[in-house]
Structure formats: C-alpha cells, structure tokens
Design an enzyme around this catalytic site. Structure first.
Site, short mmCIF file in Angstrom:
data_model
loop_
_atom_site.label_atom_id
_atom_site.label_comp_id
_atom_site.label_asym_id
_atom_site.label_seq_id
_atom_site.Cartn_x
_atom_site.Cartn_y
_atom_site.Cartn_z
N GLU A 194 0.83 -1.21 0.00
CA GLU A 194 0.00 0.00 0.00
C GLU A 194 0.86 1.26 0.00
OE1 GLU A 194 -2.87 -0.60 3.20
OE2 GLU A 194 -4.09 -1.84 1.87
N GLU A 241 -5.17 -8.51 -1.22
CA GLU A 241 -5.89 -8.33 0.05
C GLU A 241 -7.35 -8.06 -0.24
OE1 GLU A 241 -4.52 -5.68 3.15
OE2 GLU A 241 -2.44 -6.01 2.53
#
Ligand code: BG6
Length: 481
Positions: free
Chosen positions: A189, A379
């Site tokens: 991220e 994810e």
C-alpha cells in the site's frame, strides 16, 4: 457456466510479519516502528489510526514502557508455529502464501554491515515449509514497518540515504532466496505513506512544518527504491515477477452533479498517482497542479527520472475491502484507510467499511483498462468478531458470504477480459489488526485463540470458512456455494 479462473490461478491468503510473527527482539531482530504501536481497541473502530504521527519522545517512551500493551510485539507467534500454520494452509489447498519479511529481522538497525543470519535462516525455513507443500511464497519486502533506528537517526524515508539501505536489504533477499521465491512485492500500500508517515515511512513528527510535503518527498524516495529494487530483482532472479501494491480506493460520485463526478475523477488521480509512476515510469502531469496548490516541492535529482523509467513493475497488486463515495455531502462512515460518505445501496461491516463486491469488478476493469498489466488481488476480506461454540466450532457464514460475493465478481471480471494472477484474502489466519492492534477483528479461515488483552492458548481452529475455501480452491473457483 464457462470456466473462468485460469488453471494456474494463485489461490491463497495474505499476512504481514509485524502482525503475525511475534518473537519481538528474538534471535537478533531489531526494533521496528510497528513494535511501538499500542493497543487501541474498540472505541476507535471507525477512526483511522494508522496515521497517528509520533514524536521522538513518544517513541522513546514506548521503548521503555513496561505497562502498555503492544500486541504487534507478540503477533500470533507465527515465528514458532509456522510449520503448523503452513500445514493448515496446505490443507486448504493454498497455491500461494503472501507474507512479508521484517527488515529489522534481517538488518536490525536497517543499515548494519552484515545481515543477521538467524533472521535469514528463519525465512529460509518458512519458504522451505511452503515449497514442501507446493505453496509459492509471495513476498512483500516492506509491509507497514520500518527499522526504528533509521527513524530515530535519519527520519526514515525522508532521507535519501534510506534508498541505498533498502536496496541493499532487497538485494540481500534476492541473493539468498533466488531459488525459493519467484513472486515479490516492493511496498505494501505504497499510497498510504500519507497516512502511515511514521509506521511505514519512519518519519517523526518533530520539527516538520509541512507534513504533506514531507510525505511526498519520502514517497519519491520510495519510488526510487522500488524502481532500483525491481531492476535488481530482474538481474538476480530473471524468472521472477515483481509488482507494486496499491490500496485501491474506488470512489463513486455521490450524484451526477458534475462537481461530484469531478471529485471522483480527482480521487482516482490521487490514488492512481502511485501506480502511474510505478507502471508507466514517470510522474503524471496532473500532480503538478496538486503540488503547486499544496506547497509541495520535491527534490528530484538528476538521473531520478531515468531510474523510474527503467524500474517499472511486472504486475499491479492491490488491496480492496470497500468502495467510497465522494461529493459535497458530509455524511461520514468508516473505512480501512479513509472515511467516506455513506452509500445508501451498500451494507457495512461492524467497523463501518462499506461492503461492495461489484465495486471490486468495477475497479479491476478500470485498472486493467488503464494499464493492461496483470492484476493480483493480494488483500480482500471481512474483519468481524467470531464466536467459538462449546464444541469449538466457528460458524462464520458472514465471512463466507463476503468472500463468495467478491470471488464471483472476480470471475466475471476475468470472463470480461481482465488478466488476474491470483487472489490472497487478507489475514487468512487471524492476526493483529494493523490499525487498532485488536485481535477481536478477525479475518481468518483459521481461528487463533488469543484475545485483545493478549490472553489465550494460541490454539488454531478451523472455521466453517476454512472448509468452504478448501472447496473453492479444489474446484478452481467453480463451486462457490
Ligand atoms: C490493509 C493492510 O490496509 O488492511 C493490512 O495492508 C491490514 O496490513 C488490513 O491488516 C486490514 O486492516 P485492519 O486495520 O483491519 O487490520
């Protein structure tokens, strides 16, 4: 129904070292920024806490504190139980297991002369265990932690020197694991540096006047480190694939008012900035006006643009939990990284995250149209409180519903031409929450007997979703019921 998922589709699950391993300072591991994260708990469920800035005093206090509860220091003790855990993953039929390496387990201070052999040996053993079961490791080189020493001595990624330290760390991993690991991710991220300036960026709040500018400067250094790392990976492991990792924020306009639509286009730009740089190899022009409006001046040195151009990634991996709504209205709801306007068409999790399986398909189509590189959903999942029955069962139908609906949409996106490498739902085994350090916010197929206070036997129990996912994998996504 047509066969949708390719035969080599990588089904599996995802984790991160700092939320899983425990073994804090064991076998030579150094301090990590994650080791200073206090338990926050339920009262903060709908707030964004990853972004709490930390000052030097706060960090030094946490290092000496004997009373506070720091769950990430203990994780779920994967460090000592990895064999049992990987065996359970193999029983589910995992083709891949996403895990991260803790930089301070390899270089305790981040910039030591020599790597820590015990740390390297631990991951050797983990990869061997995976490969024994036919599971491909998918390794994130940096996932929401940073060597504390480099935070305290050079303000983390704000310093250009961190690039060299990181590339040396990555090169050490490539040389050591070149025969065992063929799938790599650089920064988890990467777009969240704006929220995790301390946790993943190692930036202390002291003395920084313009935190936004600091975060974009740190981000520039991460881009360079990522590009140099990609190049090294290709040189050292020619048959490896290395990707970037984006927290994808699909933001719908609140209404068809052009102002709301414009807001959603701008939200996309702020999100896709990171993948534009890492996939296209250059800064997009739309950021110039944003930087000007916000007084952000980035120190870009000679040669930087060449580095970015020469280090583009092979694939785009991303996390997706929810969609958002942007526009003029103020009605807020929760979210994993940002709050959003409530979407009246969607239900939300207990933490206020808006559940939107179709949004996953929308976002996959949009990203594939933009980049035409393979996608990897690394994810996705539902954080929920589970109840263990007297006969030690966990009936998590809500989790099965969430995952089924999302997998269904992935299948449809594939049918519609999107290239997808695999799917690794988050927290395949219960682990410590990144944002609040709770244990009671569970994502796993495997239950771990540990509570928010750190009490429990650590016993692993298969949930109903365990058997369901086993069937999904065995039928390559054809049987989702
Ligand atoms: C992602 C992170 O943003 O969300 C994970 O990459 C994190 O590390 C996951 O655990 C879920 O968030 P949380 O706060 O529920 O653990």
């Amino acid at each position: 129904m047509n066969k949708r998922f390719p035969d080599n589709f990588l089904w599996g699950g995802a984790t991160a070292a700092n939320q899983l391993e425990g073994a804090f300072l064991e076998d030579g591991k150094g301090w990590s920024t994650a080791d200073t994260a206090l338990y926050i708990g339920k009262e903060a469920r709908t707030q964004m806490l990853l972004g709490e800035p930390m000052t030097r005093d706060q960090v030094e206090f946490a290092m000496k504190d004997k009373k506070g509860h720091y769950p990430k220091r203990h994780g779920i003790d994967f460090y000592h139980r990895y064999k049992e855990d990987i065996t359970l993953m193999a029983e589910m039929g995992f083709k891949t297991f996403r895990l991260s390496i803790s930089w301070p387990r390899i270089f305790p201070n981040g910039n030591d002369q020599e790597p820590n052999e015990a740390g390297l040996a631990f991951y050797d053993a983990v990869f061997d265990e995976c490969l024994k079961h036919g599971i491909e490791p998918l390794v994130t080189i940096s996932h929401y932690e940073f060597p504390l020493h480099l935070a305290l001595t050079q303000n983390g990624w704000l310093s250009r020197d961190t690039i060299d330290h990181f590339v040396r760390y990555a090169e050490t991993l490539f040389n050591r694991y070149k025969d065992k690991v063929k799938y790599w991710l650089t920064f988890n991220e990467i777009n969240i540096i704006g929220m995790t300036g301390y946790l993943s960026g190692g930036i202390l709040a002291d003395g920084i006047d313009n935190m936004l500018a600091a975060q974009y400067q740190a981000g520039h250094h991460q881009f360079l480190a990522s590009a140099l790392t990609v190049k090294k990976c290709h040189e050292i492991i020619p048959d490896a694939k290395i990707g970037c990792m984006l927290a994808r924020m699909e933001a719908y306009p609140e209404t068809c008012n052009p102002q709301d639509v414009l807001a959603s286009v701008k939200a996309d730009e702020m999100n896709f900035f990171y993948t534009d740089v890492q996939i296209r190899g250059e800064y997009p022009a739309y950021m110039d006006s944003f930087f000007e409006e916000n007084g952000v001046v980035i120190d870009v040195q000679e040669g930087d643009r060449d580095i970015l151009r020469e280090g583009t990634v092979d694939f785009l991996s991303f996390s997706y939990y929810m969609s958002m709504v942007v526009g003029e209205s103020k009605g807020e709801t929760g979210g994993n990284l940002f709050g959003s306007i409530k979407n009246p068409y969607l239900k939300a999790s207990d933490w206020g995250w808006q559940i939107d399986p179709v949004g996953l398909r929308i976002t996959m189509k949009k990203m594939y149209q933009r980049y035409q590189v393979p996608l990897f959903i690394v994810e996705n999942g539902l954080g929920a409180e589970d109840v263990v029955t007297e006969d030690k069962r966990i009936h998590d139908a809500y989790r099965i519903d969430y995952l089924r609906d999302h997998i269904e949409q992935i299948g449809l996106a594939i049918q519609e031409g999107v290239e997808v490498m695999g799917y690794t739902p988050w927290g395949c085994i219960d682990l410590v929450s990144a944002s609040t350090s709770e244990m009671s916010k569970r994502y796993g197929f495997i239950y771990v007997d540990l509570d928010d206070d750190g009490k429990g036997t650590l016993e692993r129990i298969r949930k109903d979703s365990f058997y369901w996912y086993q069937k999904v994998i065995a039928t390559n996504g054809e049987e989702l019921a």
